[in-house]
Design a protein around this motif. Sequence first.
Motif, PDB file in Angstrom:
ATOM      1  N   THR A 166       0.834  -1.198   0.000  1.00 42.70           N
ATOM      2  CA  THR A 166       0.000   0.000   0.000  1.00 42.70           C
ATOM      3  C   THR A 166       0.874   1.256   0.000  1.00 42.70           C
ATOM      4  OG1 THR A 166      -0.131  -0.141   2.414  1.00 42.70           O
ATOM      5  CG2 THR A 166      -1.925  -1.108   1.153  1.00 42.70           C
ATOM      6  N   LYS A 167       2.056   1.171   0.625  1.00 43.68           N
ATOM      7  CA  LYS A 167       2.985   2.308   0.615  1.00 43.68           C
ATOM      8  C   LYS A 167       3.443   2.604  -0.806  1.00 43.68           C
ATOM      9  CE  LYS A 167       5.961   5.324   2.319  1.00 43.68           C
ATOM     10  NZ  LYS A 167       5.549   6.583   2.964  1.00 43.68           N
ATOM     11  N   ALA A 168       3.778   1.549  -1.549  1.00 45.98           N
ATOM     12  CA  ALA A 168       4.210   1.742  -2.934  1.00 45.98           C
ATOM     13  C   ALA A 168       3.096   2.371  -3.757  1.00 45.98           C
ATOM     14  CB  ALA A 168       4.638   0.405  -3.538  1.00 45.98           C
ATOM     15  N   LYS A 169       1.879   1.899  -3.573  1.00 41.24           N
ATOM     16  CA  LYS A 169       0.750   2.455  -4.324  1.00 41.24           C
ATOM     17  C   LYS A 169       0.507   3.907  -3.953  1.00 41.24           C
ATOM     18  CE  LYS A 169      -2.787  -0.066  -5.371  1.00 41.24           C
ATOM     19  NZ  LYS A 169      -3.992  -0.926  -5.321  1.00 41.24           N
ATOM     20  N   SER A 170       0.674   4.236  -2.661  1.00 42.52           N
ATOM     21  CA  SER A 170       0.442   5.614  -2.227  1.00 42.52           C
ATOM     22  C   SER A 170       1.464   6.570  -2.821  1.00 42.52           C
ATOM     23  CB  SER A 170       0.472   5.701  -0.694  1.00 42.52           C
ATOM     24  OG  SER A 170       1.796   5.541  -0.193  1.00 42.52           O
ATOM     25  N   LEU A 171       2.651   6.051  -3.174  1.00 37.02           N
ATOM     26  CA  LEU A 171       3.690   6.865  -3.788  1.00 37.02           C
ATOM     27  C   LEU A 171       3.543   6.929  -5.307  1.00 37.02           C
ATOM     28  CD1 LEU A 171       6.818   5.703  -1.732  1.00 37.02           C
ATOM     29  CD2 LEU A 171       5.683   7.927  -1.621  1.00 37.02           C
ATOM     30  N   GLY A 172       2.522   6.278  -5.834  1.00 36.50           N
ATOM     31  CA  GLY A 172       2.298   6.300  -7.272  1.00 36.50           C
ATOM     32  C   GLY A 172       2.990   5.191  -8.029  1.00 36.50           C
ATOM     33  N   TYR A 173       3.547   4.212  -7.317  1.00 41.64           N
ATOM     34  CA  TYR A 173       4.163   3.071  -7.993  1.00 41.64           C
ATOM     35  C   TYR A 173       3.081   2.184  -8.615  1.00 41.64           C
ATOM     36  CZ  TYR A 173       8.805   3.826  -5.977  1.00 41.64           C
ATOM     37  OH  TYR A 173      10.037   4.323  -5.638  1.00 41.64           O
ATOM     38  N   ASN A 174       3.388   1.606  -9.746  1.00 42.69           N
ATOM     39  CA  ASN A 174       2.477   0.678 -10.393  1.00 42.69           C
ATOM     40  C   ASN A 174       2.960  -0.733 -10.069  1.00 42.69           C
ATOM     41  OD1 ASN A 174       0.805  -0.782 -12.218  1.00 42.69           O
ATOM     42  ND2 ASN A 174       0.602   1.074 -13.441  1.00 42.69           N
ATOM     43  N   ALA A 175       2.375  -1.338  -9.046  1.00 39.13           N
ATOM     44  CA  ALA A 175       2.845  -2.627  -8.545  1.00 39.13           C
ATOM     45  C   ALA A 175       2.294  -3.783  -9.357  1.00 39.13           C
ATOM     46  CB  ALA A 175       2.454  -2.772  -7.076  1.00 39.13           C
ATOM     47  N   ILE A 176       3.147  -4.789  -9.547  1.00 38.90           N
ATOM     48  CA  ILE A 176       2.779  -5.968 -10.335  1.00 38.90           C
ATOM     49  C   ILE A 176       2.818  -7.202  -9.450  1.00 38.90           C
ATOM     50  CG2 ILE A 176       3.323  -7.365 -12.352  1.00 38.90           C
ATOM     51  CD1 ILE A 176       4.846  -5.085 -13.504  1.00 38.90           C
ATOM     52  N   PRO A 177       1.712  -7.899  -9.290  1.00 38.61           N
ATOM     53  CA  PRO A 177       1.743  -9.160  -8.555  1.00 38.61           C
ATOM     54  C   PRO A 177       2.357 -10.267  -9.402  1.00 38.61           C
ATOM     55  CG  PRO A 177      -0.463  -8.745  -9.381  1.00 38.61           C
ATOM     56  CD  PRO A 177       0.356  -7.539  -9.737  1.00 38.61           C
ATOM     57  N   MET A 178       2.940 -11.244  -8.738  1.00 38.59           N
ATOM     58  CA  MET A 178       3.518 -12.409  -9.409  1.00 38.59           C
ATOM     59  C   MET A 178       2.986 -13.679  -8.749  1.00 38.59           C
ATOM     60  SD  MET A 178       7.488 -13.819  -9.314  1.00 38.59           S
ATOM     61  CE  MET A 178       8.176 -13.059 -10.771  1.00 38.59           C
ATOM     62  N   MET A 179       2.699 -14.681  -9.570  1.00 40.81           N
ATOM     63  CA  MET A 179       2.438 -16.009  -9.031  1.00 40.81           C
ATOM     64  C   MET A 179       3.767 -16.753  -9.090  1.00 40.81           C
ATOM     65  SD  MET A 179      -0.450 -18.839  -9.990  1.00 40.81           S
ATOM     66  CE  MET A 179      -0.365 -20.507  -9.324  1.00 40.81           C
TER      67      MET A 179
END
Length: 370
Positions: A166-179
């Motif tokens: 959530t910290k990364a998202k709040s900074l505007g990062y576009n996070a990618i999940p991985m399986m």
Amino acid sequence: MAVTKLLNLLAVSSLAILACSYGATPVSALSIDNHHLARSPAHGHAALAKKRRASSKRCKPRPTSSLSSSAGTTTTPPATPPAPPKTTPPASSSSTKAAPAPTSSAGSGGGGGNSGSNSGSGKAGLGWPQDDDTALINFKTNQVTAYDLFSSIPVLIYNWSPWISTKAKSLGYNAIPMMWGEKQAADFKRLVVRGYAETVLGFNEPNQSGQSDMTPQRAAQLWQEYIQPLKPQGYSLITPACTNAPSGKTWQQEFMAACKGCSFDGLAIHWYGTKAQDFIDYITDMHNTFGLPIWVTEYACQSFDGRTPQCTKDQVFSFMSQTKNFMDNTPWVARYFWFGAMYDMGNVNSLNQLLGPGGKPTALGNAYIY
């Protein structure tokens, strides 16, 4: 006799209490302990990886409030984490074109952006395994971006797991999940739903012992069950990332042949070696073979063959400069992620480190993001 029995009882009780006092210390779910310690030379790598895994200590994660689901609520990490991501034997690069891979529905954007027409900026991303989100602000620049169509220029970031910070998202990062592998299947399905992210990464080095380690046929089954259903929900799907050992290319070909009805928007690649031209030749061959935008989700100037000397500081900088210049100016390279943005480089040459003390970029880190 009674005194002796009493003393024995007290001794046993004391040992029991002492044993309970030394349980494993939990760590945060995003903190991947001893990351990549399974790396090993191309020859005899299985035995070396086994030895390293046997000597490494891994802790179970504890729930953390920094992990969020798509609804913005706190999610709980698994009680038993999958084996940490890994790494890999290097591979000999090849400039020989192989027979075309089976037909797949490849997206031209390579992940939802305009990477197909990218003229050279905004392709660099971060593999970020530690739970130190306060340092993320120091890595957000115009060079380390996700999709150029976003006016805020969010950074593309992943942490080898389905969880996103959530910290990364709040900074505007576009996070990618991985399986990362099969052990993450239940959590991946629970977390990665419509609106959670825009892109997903497939399995981590499935051709490598000690990593997700599965047959192409089993990987195809898992892809069809857990990943392919995300395509109608608007996700871009990036293939599993194999090592650059010779088995990596063969594994991908067999996987795509087995994965009927599957779609791929980019081809993920891991590469470790010491010569920039070998790297360029390898990713060029993989692009020509599979016809997909290339996502280099791990790479560094690193020798694992036990014979080639490790890169010097000057060689690391030169290697990064040459490879970045090539990828920034090659339309079919969608994204790349240098290894590594982390405090503990494991058995990877520390001269490749991007993250320095206090969460500040190293000199190489600055070269990467500016």
